[in-house]
Each structure stands twice: as structure tokens, then as C-alpha cells.
Design a protein around this motif. Structure first.
Motif, PDB file in Angstrom:
ATOM      1  N   ASP A  72     -25.670 -47.075 -36.913  1.00 18.01           N
ATOM      2  CA  ASP A  72     -25.658 -45.444 -36.465  1.00 18.01           C
ATOM      3  C   ASP A  72     -27.014 -45.588 -35.480  1.00 18.01           C
ATOM      4  N   ASP A 141     -22.025 -42.755 -34.806  1.00 17.00           N
ATOM      5  CA  ASP A 141     -22.456 -43.471 -36.160  1.00 17.00           C
ATOM      6  C   ASP A 141     -21.054 -44.558 -36.277  1.00 17.00           C
ATOM      7  N   ASP A 142     -21.084 -45.363 -37.398  1.00 22.32           N
ATOM      8  CA  ASP A 142     -20.321 -46.128 -37.721  1.00 22.32           C
ATOM      9  C   ASP A 142     -19.923 -47.072 -36.684  1.00 22.32           C
TER      10      ASP A 142
END
Length: 176
Positions: A72, A141-142
Motif C-alpha cells: 500500500d 492499496d494491494d
């Protein structure tokens, strides 16, 4: 009191209340300024641990794995930012020919490195290497990271090589 008088009294009271409300509203007006201040944030969270299983077949001792939960990045700092990686710890890597981050399978908040990043083996750097560059104002994120490991045929199936990779969010000018 007759109906006509009652209507006049009611109308008079209504007009009085309305006048008072209008006067009161006009007298109560005022204003103020609202300042919006944004705190600086530069935050990076490394992906979860990765296990690369290598099942040799036809002399191929290479395996790949992608992070199950990605890294992230959040930053609102002005100027260009980049994500760098470096190895901070390694153990039992004698038969680990190479460990790379594959650019084709790695997501970036900006521009991904055009080349694979070699963490262990020929071409590995002792210092930090750019994983991604050229971004500002990001909150993602991710982001996935794909790793590839190649081992020698001497690598013991009873042993595990372990490498700790540190992720750093820094400015493109080299400072934090």
C-alpha cells in the motif's frame, strides 16, 4: 367578538410574527472563514510474506509467486516520489542462484521499473533499487509484487532460503 374581528386579530398577529421573524433573521446574519489544512502523509506498507515453491522438472529449478496481499502507498507530498527495495537480511541463500522482482507482474503507483529487480544473485545491488518511480498524490492499496527464484540442483529440499526485503517510499531526488 365577531368572526370578522377574529380574522383581523389573527391576521394582525400573523403579520407581527412574520415581521419579527424577518427583522430577527436580518439582524442575526454574520460570516466566518473556514480554513482547510491537509497534513502531510508519506506511508508505505510492505506486502505480506511470499513463499515460492519450486518443483523441478526437466532440469528447470525456477519458480514464481505473487504476493497474496500487495503493498500500500499513500502520499500527498509535492514533488516526485518512488518506491525502492533492498535486501536487509538473507539466510541459507548459498544455492539460491537468483531472486528477482519481475517487472511484468508487479503493479506500481507510478511508472514501474522497465527491468526486473535482482535482489540476490548476479546483478544484485548491495543498496536500494528503484521498484517504481514518477508519481505524486497517490492512495492505492494491494499493489502486487511478483517474485522469481532460481536455485541450483544442489539446493536441499529440507532447507529454505529466506530473504527479507525492505520497501521505502522516498523522493525522486534521493531524500525522504
Amino acid at each position: 367578538m365577531n368572526t370578522f374581528s377574529m380574522k383581523r386579530v389573527a391576521l394582525f398577529l400573523f403579520a407581527g410574527v412574520l415581521s419579527l421573524t424577518v427583522l430577527q433573521t436580518a439582524a442575526a446574519q454574520d460570516s466566518h472563514t473556514v480554513d482547510v489544512k491537509v497534513q502531510s502523509i508519506n506511508d508505505i506498507i510492505a506486502p505480506g510474506d511470499v513463499t515460492i515453491d519450486i518443483s523441478p522438472s526437466n532440469g528447470d529449478f525456477t519458480g514464481t509467486a505473487t504476493t497474496s496481499d500487495g503493498y500500500d502507498v499513500t502520499s500527498n507530498a509535492p514533488g516526485g516520489k518512488k518506491v525502492q527495495v533492498k535486501v536487509t537480511k538473507e539466510s541459507n541463500v548459498a544455492e539460491l542462484n537468483s531472486l528477482k522482482i519481475l517487472s511484468a507482474g508487479t503493479s506500481a503507483p507510478g511508472e514501474a521499473s522497465a527491468n526486473d529487480v535482482t535482489l540476490v544473485g548476479d546483478g544484485a545491488s548491495d543498496g536500494t533499487q528503484d521498484l517504481t518511480t514518477g508519481f505524486t498524490g497517490v492512495d492505492v492499496d494491494d499493489l502486487s509484487v511478483e517474485f522469481e527464484a532460481t536455485v541450483s540442483p544442489d539446493f536441499s529440499p529440507d532447507g529454505n532460503a529466506e530473504v527479507t526485503v525492505q520497501y521505502t517510499l522516498t523522493s525522486t531526488g534521493g531524500g525522504n
